[in-house]
Design an enzyme around this catalytic site. Structure first.
Site, mmCIF file in Angstrom:
data_model
loop_
_atom_site.group_PDB
_atom_site.id
_atom_site.type_symbol
_atom_site.label_atom_id
_atom_site.label_comp_id
_atom_site.label_asym_id
_atom_site.label_seq_id
_atom_site.Cartn_x
_atom_site.Cartn_y
_atom_site.Cartn_z
ATOM 1 C CB THR A 18 -0.923 0.015 1.234
ATOM 2 O OG1 THR A 18 -1.741 -1.153 1.237
ATOM 3 C CG2 THR A 18 -1.815 1.251 1.227
ATOM 4 C CB SER A 52 6.473 8.650 8.266
ATOM 5 O OG SER A 52 6.485 8.745 9.686
ATOM 6 C CE1 TYR A 74 3.477 -6.788 9.145
ATOM 7 C CE2 TYR A 74 2.445 -7.434 11.215
ATOM 8 C CZ TYR A 74 2.524 -6.577 10.139
ATOM 9 O OH TYR A 74 1.662 -5.513 10.049
#
Length: 215
Positions: A18, A52, A74
């Site tokens: 994304t 960011s 993860y």
């Protein structure tokens, strides 16, 4: 920011897909059109990647390409951090390529500030932490948060500036001195990230392979 390990429809870790791959693919598909439009209109084209300041918390090796789709390794915050680092690396690679082509087009990345969106809706601990510190009241509205992006896309003050990473609008500072090590090729990276040129090349190859594109 995903709350658990998830895959996109293309079986790629959701944050990376994304936050980086979607923008990467869109930019590559439109790049020739943008270059042609810039030449025909005699106006500077601009590519702006919203990153960011979290990118500074990446691990020592930068993006861990071998573990992006590994559920056992993860971490929801690290996945977000690595995707934001990818935004910066991508903008700087675009700058190198555009300069080589002699096209009047720039590519920069930015930290927009802390904005009141629903990005942490699934992260109760983060919400509580911000409330305890009284930081929620200091966050920006969505309109305020869009200011840096709009400024870099439209304002004549940044004409010709490319390959930089900017702090939120109002200060308009390139963030190199505070957060990063200048590597000599116009790239701003976290102090702990090593071999930036190799990271950029590997990110490019990795992204092309995942999107089934050729360089």
């Amino acid at each position: 920011m995903a709350d658990t390990f998830k895959l996109s429809q293309d079986n790629i870790e959701l944050d990376f897909a994304t936050n980086h791959l979607g923008h990467f693919l869109l930019t590559i598909l439109f790049l020739e059109t943008m270059k042609r439009t810039s030449r025909e209109s005699n106006r500077e084209g601009r590519i702006v990647n919203v990153s960011s300041m979290c990118h500074q918390d990446s691990c020592r090796e930068g993006i861990r390409f071998d573990s992006i789709n590994d559920k056992s390794r993860y971490g929801k915050y690290m996945a977000y951090i690595e995707s934001k680092l990818a935004n910066i690396l991508h903008a700087n690679e675009l700058t190198r390529r555009l300069n080589k082509l002699g096209v009047e087009k720039t590519a920069n990345s930015l930290h927009p500030g802390t904005i009141r969106t629903n990005i942490i809706r699934n992260h109760i601990c983060v919400q509580c932490f911000l409330k305890v510190l009284g930081l929620l009241s200091m966050t920006k509205t969505i309109q305020q948060g869009a200011a840096t992006t709009s400024f870099l896309a439209l304002h004549p003050q940044v004409k010709g500036i490319s390959g930089e990473y900017f702090m939120e609008y109002g200060d308009l500072k390139v963030l190199r001195p505070k957060l990063a090590l200048l590597t000599g090729d116009g790239l701003t990276l976290p102090n702990r990230a090593l071999r930036p040129r190799m990271q950029i090349k590997r990110l490019l190859d990795f992204s092309l392979s995942l999107t089934n594109l050729k360089e």
